[in-house]
Design a protein around this motif. Structure first.
Motif, PDB file in Angstrom:
ATOM      1  N   GLY A  17       0.838  -1.190   0.000  1.00 35.41           N
ATOM      2  CA  GLY A  17       0.000   0.000   0.000  1.00 35.41           C
ATOM      3  C   GLY A  17       0.873   1.239   0.000  1.00 35.41           C
ATOM      4  O   GLY A  17       2.100   1.149   0.160  1.00 35.41           O
ATOM      5  N   PRO A  18       0.274   2.421  -0.177  1.00 41.30           N
ATOM      6  CA  PRO A  18       1.041   3.671  -0.098  1.00 41.30           C
ATOM      7  C   PRO A  18       1.486   3.926   1.343  1.00 41.30           C
ATOM      8  O   PRO A  18       0.662   3.945   2.255  1.00 41.30           O
ATOM      9  N   VAL A  19       2.772   4.106   1.541  1.00 39.10           N
ATOM     10  CA  VAL A  19       3.347   4.255   2.875  1.00 39.10           C
ATOM     11  C   VAL A  19       4.246   5.487   2.894  1.00 39.10           C
ATOM     12  O   VAL A  19       4.914   5.803   1.904  1.00 39.10           O
ATOM     13  N   SER A  20       4.251   6.196   4.007  1.00 38.91           N
ATOM     14  CA  SER A  20       5.126   7.366   4.157  1.00 38.91           C
ATOM     15  C   SER A  20       6.540   6.910   4.464  1.00 38.91           C
ATOM     16  O   SER A  20       6.758   6.109   5.377  1.00 38.91           O
ATOM     17  N   ARG A  21       7.500   7.428   3.688  1.00 34.81           N
ATOM     18  CA  ARG A  21       8.891   7.053   3.859  1.00 34.81           C
ATOM     19  C   ARG A  21       9.757   8.306   3.976  1.00 34.81           C
ATOM     20  O   ARG A  21       9.541   9.275   3.242  1.00 34.81           O
ATOM     21  N   PRO A  22      10.744   8.316   4.873  1.00 33.54           N
ATOM     22  CA  PRO A  22      11.649   9.472   4.958  1.00 33.54           C
ATOM     23  C   PRO A  22      12.586   9.518   3.755  1.00 33.54           C
ATOM     24  O   PRO A  22      12.988   8.483   3.222  1.00 33.54           O
ATOM     25  N   THR A  23      12.894  10.732   3.301  1.00 39.14           N
ATOM     26  CA  THR A  23      13.853  10.929   2.222  1.00 39.14           C
ATOM     27  C   THR A  23      14.803  12.048   2.635  1.00 39.14           C
ATOM     28  O   THR A  23      14.601  12.712   3.656  1.00 39.14           O
ATOM     29  N   PHE A  24      15.818  12.284   1.821  1.00 35.00           N
ATOM     30  CA  PHE A  24      16.755  13.358   2.146  1.00 35.00           C
ATOM     31  C   PHE A  24      16.105  14.728   2.039  1.00 35.00           C
ATOM     32  O   PHE A  24      16.622  15.715   2.547  1.00 35.00           O
ATOM     33  N   GLY A  78      12.898  15.157   3.120  1.00 40.38           N
ATOM     34  CA  GLY A  78      11.805  15.182   4.095  1.00 40.38           C
ATOM     35  C   GLY A  78      11.095  13.847   4.145  1.00 40.38           C
ATOM     36  O   GLY A  78      11.504  12.931   4.825  1.00 40.38           O
ATOM     37  N   ARG A  79      10.000  13.718   3.387  1.00 33.75           N
ATOM     38  CA  ARG A  79       9.237  12.475   3.347  1.00 33.75           C
ATOM     39  C   ARG A  79       8.592  12.318   1.980  1.00 33.75           C
ATOM     40  O   ARG A  79       8.459  13.282   1.212  1.00 33.75           O
ATOM     41  N   MET A  80       8.195  11.098   1.688  1.00 36.75           N
ATOM     42  CA  MET A  80       7.558  10.797   0.415  1.00 36.75           C
ATOM     43  C   MET A  80       6.613   9.621   0.618  1.00 36.75           C
ATOM     44  O   MET A  80       6.902   8.707   1.393  1.00 36.75           O
ATOM     45  N   VAL A  81       5.480   9.646  -0.049  1.00 40.42           N
ATOM     46  CA  VAL A  81       4.561   8.519  -0.021  1.00 40.42           C
ATOM     47  C   VAL A  81       4.882   7.622  -1.211  1.00 40.42           C
ATOM     48  O   VAL A  81       4.885   8.073  -2.362  1.00 40.42           O
ATOM     49  N   ALA A  82       5.184   6.369  -0.926  1.00 36.63           N
ATOM     50  CA  ALA A  82       5.575   5.433  -1.975  1.00 36.63           C
ATOM     51  C   ALA A  82       4.979   4.059  -1.685  1.00 36.63           C
ATOM     52  O   ALA A  82       4.619   3.746  -0.549  1.00 36.63           O
ATOM     53  N   TRP A  83       4.888   3.227  -2.714  1.00 31.78           N
ATOM     54  CA  TRP A  83       4.383   1.876  -2.533  1.00 31.78           C
ATOM     55  C   TRP A  83       5.405   1.027  -1.790  1.00 31.78           C
ATOM     56  O   TRP A  83       6.600   1.056  -2.101  1.00 31.78           O
ATOM     57  N   ALA A  84       4.928   0.271  -0.807  1.00 36.31           N
ATOM     58  CA  ALA A  84       5.805  -0.605  -0.029  1.00 36.31           C
ATOM     59  C   ALA A  84       4.950  -1.702   0.599  1.00 36.31           C
ATOM     60  O   ALA A  84       3.726  -1.566   0.725  1.00 36.31           O
ATOM     61  N   GLU A  85       5.586  -2.786   0.985  1.00 33.27           N
ATOM     62  CA  GLU A  85       4.864  -3.844   1.668  1.00 33.27           C
ATOM     63  C   GLU A  85       4.447  -3.361   3.061  1.00 33.27           C
ATOM     64  O   GLU A  85       5.170  -2.608   3.716  1.00 33.27           O
ATOM     65  N   ILE A  86       3.278  -3.795   3.499  1.00 40.88           N
ATOM     66  CA  ILE A  86       2.729  -3.342   4.782  1.00 40.88           C
ATOM     67  C   ILE A  86       2.508  -4.522   5.714  1.00 40.88           C
ATOM     68  O   ILE A  86       2.380  -5.671   5.274  1.00 40.88           O
ATOM     69  N   ARG A  87       2.437  -4.216   7.021  1.00 43.42           N
ATOM     70  CA  ARG A  87       2.159  -5.224   8.032  1.00 43.42           C
ATOM     71  C   ARG A  87       0.824  -4.980   8.730  1.00 43.42           C
ATOM     72  O   ARG A  87       0.298  -5.863   9.404  1.00 43.42           O
ATOM     73  N   SER A  88       0.293  -3.748   8.581  1.00 47.30           N
ATOM     74  CA  SER A  88      -0.996  -3.428   9.203  1.00 47.30           C
ATOM     75  C   SER A  88      -1.670  -2.331   8.390  1.00 47.30           C
ATOM     76  O   SER A  88      -1.007  -1.588   7.651  1.00 47.30           O
ATOM     77  N   ILE A  89      -2.979  -2.208   8.541  1.00 50.84           N
ATOM     78  CA  ILE A  89      -3.733  -1.207   7.782  1.00 50.84           C
ATOM     79  C   ILE A  89      -3.373   0.199   8.232  1.00 50.84           C
ATOM     80  O   ILE A  89      -3.496   1.161   7.473  1.00 50.84           O
ATOM     81  N   GLY A  90      -2.872   0.335   9.457  1.00 51.43           N
ATOM     82  CA  GLY A  90      -2.496   1.652   9.961  1.00 51.43           C
ATOM     83  C   GLY A  90      -1.315   2.270   9.246  1.00 51.43           C
ATOM     84  O   GLY A  90      -1.099   3.477   9.325  1.00 51.43           O
ATOM     85  N   GLU A  91      -0.533   1.470   8.528  1.00 55.22           N
ATOM     86  CA  GLU A  91       0.608   2.006   7.787  1.00 55.22           C
ATOM     87  C   GLU A  91       0.192   2.683   6.487  1.00 55.22           C
ATOM     88  O   GLU A  91       0.949   3.479   5.934  1.00 55.22           O
ATOM     89  N   VAL A  92      -0.998   2.365   5.988  1.00 52.03           N
ATOM     90  CA  VAL A  92      -1.418   2.853   4.677  1.00 52.03           C
ATOM     91  C   VAL A  92      -1.798   4.329   4.746  1.00 52.03           C
ATOM     92  O   VAL A  92      -2.570   4.750   5.610  1.00 52.03           O
ATOM     93  N   VAL A  93      -1.259   5.113   3.820  1.00 56.67           N
ATOM     94  CA  VAL A  93      -1.597   6.532   3.706  1.00 56.67           C
ATOM     95  C   VAL A  93      -2.760   6.652   2.729  1.00 56.67           C
ATOM     96  O   VAL A  93      -2.621   6.347   1.542  1.00 56.67           O
ATOM     97  N   PHE A  94      -3.902   7.099   3.225  1.00 55.73           N
ATOM     98  CA  PHE A  94      -5.103   7.199   2.396  1.00 55.73           C
ATOM     99  C   PHE A  94      -5.342   8.608   1.866  1.00 55.73           C
ATOM    100  O   PHE A  94      -6.114   8.788   0.926  1.00 55.73           O
TER     101      PHE A  94
END
Length: 333
Positions: A25-32, A34-50
Motif C-alpha cells: 500500500g502507499p506508505v510514508s517514507r523518509p527521504t533526504f 523530508g518524506r515521500m509517499v511510496a508503494w511498499a509492503e505493509i504489516r498493518s492497515i495503519g501504515e497505509v496513507v489514504f
C-alpha cells in the motif's frame, strides 16, 4: 455487498495474506528532502496513507521492472529454456481511483499479453475514495472521478472508531474477505463520470492532420528535456524493450520499461530513426494519449492523476496541452 470490520480484523487478514504472498500500500517514507509517499509492503492497515497519492503509480505490480520472461542455459549445441518469474499473489490496499482505472485502460492493448494477464489475475485491487485530490489532478477531464470504482475488486473506507467499511465488487474481492462475509459481491454500479468530457470531445472527432500540424509541438519541444520522468511515473505508459542477458552458459530474457521520449527508442538497426527530434517525440507522446489510443480503444490513455504535471522539471502541463488542442480544433470548425 458491504460489511463493517474492525482495524484489528484487517490486521489479522493482512498477516495471513503475507504468509501466502505480498501485501502492499502507499506508505510514508523518509527521504533526504523530508518524506515521500511510496508503494511498499505493509504489516498493518495503519501504515497505509489514504489521504495522499503515492509518487509512483501501481503499474510496477502489473509491469514488473524488470520482468523475467524466460531463462535459458546452454546444453550441448543448443539451449534449454525454462519459464521466467512466477506472478506473485499480491493484494494492494489504498489504491486511488485513478490508479485502479489505469489497470482497465492498460488491459485494452495488453488483452492478449500472457504476462500482463497473469499479473492481473494474481493481483487484488482494494481501492479507496479520493477524499483529497492533488492540486494537479484532473481525473474528471479524462472520464474518471474521485468516486470511480472502475478497476477495483473492493473498496475500503474508514468509518470512525477504528472500523472500516468494505464494499465488494468482484469475485476476487469477495474471495479476499470471505472469512469476514458471506453472500455475493455487489454488481459494479453503472454511470459515474462522463466517459468523454466536453473538453475532449472535439479531439475525438478532429482529423489527425489538424492536430499533427499544431504549433504547440514546437513550443513544447523547446522546453522538453526528453528525460522520460513523465512516462516512468505515468500509470498508463507501457512502452518496453526486451533484452537477453547472458553470463557464462546461462542467461535470461527480460522485459523492462522504456520511454518513447528517449532518442534511441525508435532507432532502427539501419540507423534510421522515424522520430529523430524532440518535436517528433513530444508530439507522439501526447497524440498517443489523446488521439491514437482513443481512436483505437475509445478511451483516452490518461487517468488524470497529475503525476507528470507535478514532477516535470520544466513545468510541461498536459492540461494546458489538451485545452490548446481542443481550442485549436474548435477554431478551425
Amino acid at each position: 455487498m458491504e460489511l463493517i470490520v474492525s482495524g484489528s480484523d484487517l490486521d489479522r487478514l493482512i498477516r495471513s495474506l503475507k504468509e501466502k504472498g505480498r501485501v502492499a500500500g502507499p506508505v510514508s517514507r523518509p527521504t533526504f528532502r523530508g518524506r515521500m509517499v511510496a508503494w511498499a509492503e505493509i504489516r498493518s492497515i495503519g501504515e497505509v496513507v489514504f489521504d495522499e497519492a503515492p509518487r509512483e503509480s501501481m503499474k510496477r505490480f502489473l509491469f514488473p521492472q524488470p520482468e523475467v520472461l524466460l531463462r535459458f542455459k546452454r546444453k550441448g549445441t543448443g539451449y534449454e529454456v525454462e519459464p521466467g518469474q512466477v506472478s506473485q499473489e499480491t493484494v494492494l490496499f489504498g489504491v486511488r481511483p485513478c490508479d485502479a482505472r489505469s489497470a482497465c485502460l492498460n488491459l485494452l492493448p495488453y488483452q492478449d499479453d500472457p504476462f500482463f494477464l497473469r499479473n492481473m489475475a494474481a493481483t487484488v485491487i482494494v481501492g479507496t475514495r479520493c477524499e483529497q485530490p492533488c492540486s494537479t489532478c484532473f481525473c474528471r477531464d479524462v472520464g474518471g472521478g474521485p468516486e470511480s470504482i472502475e478497476g477495483m475488486d473492493a473498496r475500503i473506507t474508514p468509518c470512525g472508531e477504528g472500523s472500516w467499511k468494505i464494499e465488494l465488487f468482484t469475485e476476487k474481492g469477495l474471495a479476499l474477505f470471505q472469512a469476514m462475509a458471506g453472500g455475493e459481491p455487489a454488481p459494479t454500479p453503472e454511470g459515474g463520470a462522463e466517459k468523454t468530457p466536453p473538453l475532449l470531445k472535439p479531439l475525438k472527432s478532429a482529423p489527425l492532420s489538424s492536430l499533427y500540424e499544431s504549433d504547440v509541438w514546437a513550443e513544447l519541444a523547446r522546453a522538453c528535456l526528453n528525460c522520460g520522468i513523465c512516462t516512468f511515473l505515468c500509470p498508463t505508459c507501457y512502452c518496453f524493450d526486451i533484452q537477453d542477458e547472458r553470463l557464462g552458459s546461462s542467461g535470461r530474457r527480460i522485459r523492462y520499461w522504456d520511454s518513447c521520449m528517449f532518442p534511441l527508442f525508435t532507432q532502427h538497426a539501419s540507423g534510421h530513426n522515424p522520430r529523430p527530434t524532440k518535436l517528433h517525440r513530444v508530439r507522439n507522446r501526447f497524440l498517443h494519449k489523446l488521439k491514437y489510443f482513443p481512436d483505437r480503444f475509445g478511451s483516452f490513455s490518461c487517468v488524470g492523476c497529475g503525476r507528470c504535471v507535478r514532477e516535470c522539471p520544466v513545468g510541461i502541463d498536459i492540461r494546458k496541452v489538451m485545452k490548446r488542442l481542443a481550442e485549436a480544433v474548435q477554431t478551425e470548425v
